[in-house]
Design a protein around this motif. Structure first.
Motif, PDB file in Angstrom:
ATOM      1  N   ASP A   1      54.374 144.607 -12.676  1.00  0.00           N
ATOM      2  CA  ASP A   1      54.055 144.084 -14.004  1.00  0.00           C
ATOM      3  C   ASP A   1      53.397 142.712 -13.906  1.00  0.00           C
ATOM      4  OD1 ASP A   1      55.362 146.384 -14.866  1.00  0.00           O
ATOM      5  OD2 ASP A   1      57.276 145.340 -15.079  1.00  0.00           O
ATOM      6  N   ASP A   2      53.899 141.892 -12.996  1.00  0.00           N
ATOM      7  CA  ASP A   2      53.323 140.557 -12.813  1.00  0.00           C
ATOM      8  C   ASP A   2      51.863 140.643 -12.379  1.00  0.00           C
ATOM      9  OD1 ASP A   2      55.793 139.626 -13.454  1.00  0.00           O
ATOM     10  OD2 ASP A   2      56.173 138.589 -11.567  1.00  0.00           O
ATOM     11  N   LEU A   3      51.571 141.553 -11.450  1.00  0.00           N
ATOM     12  CA  LEU A   3      50.198 141.690 -10.982  1.00  0.00           C
ATOM     13  C   LEU A   3      49.279 142.196 -12.089  1.00  0.00           C
ATOM     14  CD1 LEU A   3      50.736 143.150  -7.392  1.00  0.00           C
ATOM     15  CD2 LEU A   3      49.786 140.910  -7.967  1.00  0.00           C
ATOM     16  N   ARG A   4      49.769 143.121 -12.910  1.00  0.00           N
ATOM     17  CA  ARG A   4      48.951 143.610 -14.021  1.00  0.00           C
ATOM     18  C   ARG A   4      48.638 142.480 -15.000  1.00  0.00           C
ATOM     19  NH1 ARG A   4      52.073 147.333 -15.813  1.00  0.00           N
ATOM     20  NH2 ARG A   4      51.010 149.179 -14.988  1.00  0.00           N
ATOM     21  N   ILE A   5      49.663 141.719 -15.351  1.00  0.00           N
ATOM     22  CA  ILE A   5      49.470 140.612 -16.291  1.00  0.00           C
ATOM     23  C   ILE A   5      48.551 139.563 -15.686  1.00  0.00           C
ATOM     24  CG2 ILE A   5      50.653 138.695 -17.447  1.00  0.00           C
ATOM     25  CD1 ILE A   5      53.063 140.617 -17.801  1.00  0.00           C
TER      26      ILE A   5
ATOM     27  N   GLU B   1      48.972 130.401 -14.560  1.00  0.00           N
ATOM     28  CA  GLU B   1      49.214 129.413 -13.503  1.00  0.00           C
ATOM     29  C   GLU B   1      50.553 129.642 -12.811  1.00  0.00           C
ATOM     30  OE1 GLU B   1      48.787 125.696 -15.524  1.00  0.00           O
ATOM     31  OE2 GLU B   1      46.585 125.752 -15.499  1.00  0.00           O
ATOM     32  N   THR B   2      51.562 130.032 -13.584  1.00  0.00           N
ATOM     33  CA  THR B   2      52.874 130.303 -13.003  1.00  0.00           C
ATOM     34  C   THR B   2      52.808 131.471 -12.028  1.00  0.00           C
ATOM     35  OG1 THR B   2      54.033 129.466 -14.957  1.00  0.00           O
ATOM     36  CG2 THR B   2      55.267 130.930 -13.506  1.00  0.00           C
ATOM     37  N   LEU B   3      52.183 132.566 -12.450  1.00  0.00           N
ATOM     38  CA  LEU B   3      52.076 133.741 -11.586  1.00  0.00           C
ATOM     39  C   LEU B   3      51.229 133.442 -10.352  1.00  0.00           C
ATOM     40  CD1 LEU B   3      51.620 136.581 -14.235  1.00  0.00           C
ATOM     41  CD2 LEU B   3      53.665 136.079 -12.886  1.00  0.00           C
ATOM     42  N   GLU B   4      50.161 132.716 -10.530  1.00  0.00           N
ATOM     43  CA  GLU B   4      49.276 132.415  -9.404  1.00  0.00           C
ATOM     44  C   GLU B   4      49.983 131.564  -8.351  1.00  0.00           C
ATOM     45  OE1 GLU B   4      44.788 132.046  -9.651  1.00  0.00           O
ATOM     46  OE2 GLU B   4      45.409 129.933  -9.679  1.00  0.00           O
TER      47      GLU B   4
ATOM     48  N   ASP C   1      60.865 130.205 -14.944  1.00  0.00           N
ATOM     49  CA  ASP C   1      59.535 130.379 -14.353  1.00  0.00           C
ATOM     50  C   ASP C   1      59.283 131.762 -13.761  1.00  0.00           C
ATOM     51  OD1 ASP C   1      58.587 127.912 -15.078  1.00  0.00           O
ATOM     52  OD2 ASP C   1      59.251 126.943 -13.234  1.00  0.00           O
ATOM     53  N   ILE C   2      60.070 132.763 -14.128  1.00  0.00           N
ATOM     54  CA  ILE C   2      59.721 134.135 -13.772  1.00  0.00           C
ATOM     55  C   ILE C   2      59.691 134.969 -15.048  1.00  0.00           C
ATOM     56  CG2 ILE C   2      60.774 133.939 -11.482  1.00  0.00           C
ATOM     57  CD1 ILE C   2      62.949 135.862 -12.487  1.00  0.00           C
TER      58      ILE C   2
END
Length: 385
Positions: A150-154, A176-179, A129-130
């Motif tokens: 990178d996560d924030l950009r995606i 949904e995972t990142l949020e 999940d990362i």
């Protein structure tokens, strides 16, 4: 007794006089650091040129033909090496590269590329999940952490894409995972961390200012109000990183414990500062001093890699296609055709125009080419007429 009292008064007066004289000669220098005169953006951003220019298509072809794996991952380097170290080399694939490609697909309305890139991110980068920040395809993991930049950009790209078309299953899962995980794993006491893992909390001592994608943090906070204070905290770090009028760029790192900014080796890396300017612009904020400086450097073709924060002098004469690509993107966000046009003029001088070369259409140096240079150039070239 009276005599003792008088001696005490004399002693007090002498001490007071000494303190005054000390203050006159050793007064602390006044802090002359000035906060940038920030302005709220009120112009209309530029839109990608349709149809895409020949230079854009040639760059996309180079990336697709020379930097892309059979599975669809973007190699870090054109040249392959077996070396694996702290820095990315060879044919490693970065979440950074896939996020930039995802943004290109969104900007140009290429839903097929967008879906394929989303599928790749889920299939190859998502573990426990990362999103792993770098991998070697068909190999055991070489890291167990995710990079918040990178996560924030995606995340922001997926959030914007939702208004353009229905997200496919992969994009929905990633979004949904990142949020759900960024609010708990991506921040520490309200400060953005650089990396995090699924297993242990990150204990970053400094905040990397260029990582602060303010518009993405704002989007995340709208969905997750529990991190609302993080918006203010990180915005203040961004605004306070301004160096000064001599060099209207931005410091690299912030130490929350000391409340101070630092720079690697005492130098300003232009890419770090450009990312800060871009992060602010995307959130609707800019410094006219910074933009004036950037306009002059792009117009004259003197946007170099390193600067002295004390004197403002360039410390080298090395130009970067990534720097001109980001400068073009900044101009586009600000609706500044002058900045974007000049940045693209300089950028295209570095584009390989030899149709017989394996680097044709791309941006290469010393018989090698790098994903970051070419993808940032590609994102700038979408505004090329």
């Amino acid at each position: 007794m009276a005599k003792a009292h008088k001696l005490f008064l004399v002693f007090v007066l002498l001490v007071g006089l000494t303190v005054v004289m000390w203050g006159c000669f050793f007064t602390k220098p006044e802090d002359t650091t000035k906060m940038a005169n920030y302005v709220q953006l009120d112009s209309v951003p530029l839109t990608p040129v349709n149809p895409l220019s020949r230079e854009t298509l040639n760059c996309q072809s180079f990336i697709g033909n020379q930097l892309t794996s059979p599975n669809g991952g973007i190699y870090t380097n054109y040249q392959n090496t077996a070396q694996t170290g702290d820095l990315s080399t060879g044919h490693e694939v970065l979440s950074e590269s896939m996020g930039l490609l995802l943004e290109y697909a969104r900007l140009t309305g290429d839903q097929r590329l967008f879906d394929e890139t989303s599928d790749y991110i889920e299939d190859h980068l998502m573990v426990d999940d990362i999103l792993l920040w770098r991998i070697v395809e068909n190999s055991d993991p070489i890291t167990d952490v995710s990079a918040t930049i990178d996560d924030l950009r995606i995340y922001q790209t997926l959030a914007l894409a939702k208004a353009q078309w229905p997200l496919n299953d992969s994009a929905t899962k990633i979004f949904e995972t990142l949020e759900n995980q960024l609010p708990t794993r991506g921040f520490q006491s309200g400060y953005l961390v650089s990396y995090y893992s699924a297993a242990s909390p990150t204990q970053d001592k400094t905040v990397e200012v260029a990582y602060l994608n303010l518009s993405a943090i704002q989007t995340l906070a709208a969905a997750k109000p529990e991190i609302a204070t993080a918006v203010t905290t990180n915005q203040q770090i961004l605004l306070g990183s301004f160096i000064g009028e001599t060099l209207p760029l931005y410091h690299k790192s912030y130490d929350p414990q000391k409340g101070t900014y630092t720079d690697a080796d005492g130098k300003i890396n232009i890419l770090d500062s450009l990312m800060v300017i871009q992060n602010l612009a995307q959130a609707g904020i800019y410094s006219p001093q910074s933009i004036d400086w950037l306009e002059e450097k792009t117009a004259s073709g003197t946007l170099y890699s390193y600067y002295d924060p004390q004197t403002g002098a360039a410390l080298d004469t090395q130009e970067s296609s990534a720097a001109y690509g980001i400068a073009a993107q900044i101009g586009a966000v600000l609706g500044n055709e002058f900045l974007t046009g000049n940045a693209l003029t300089q950028l295209k001088k570095h584009q390989n125009a030899d149709s017989q070369s394996p680097f044709y259409g791309g941006f290469g140096y010393n018989n090698n080419a790098y994903s970051y240079d070419n993808l940032q150039a590609l994102l700038g070239l979408v505004y090329n007429k």
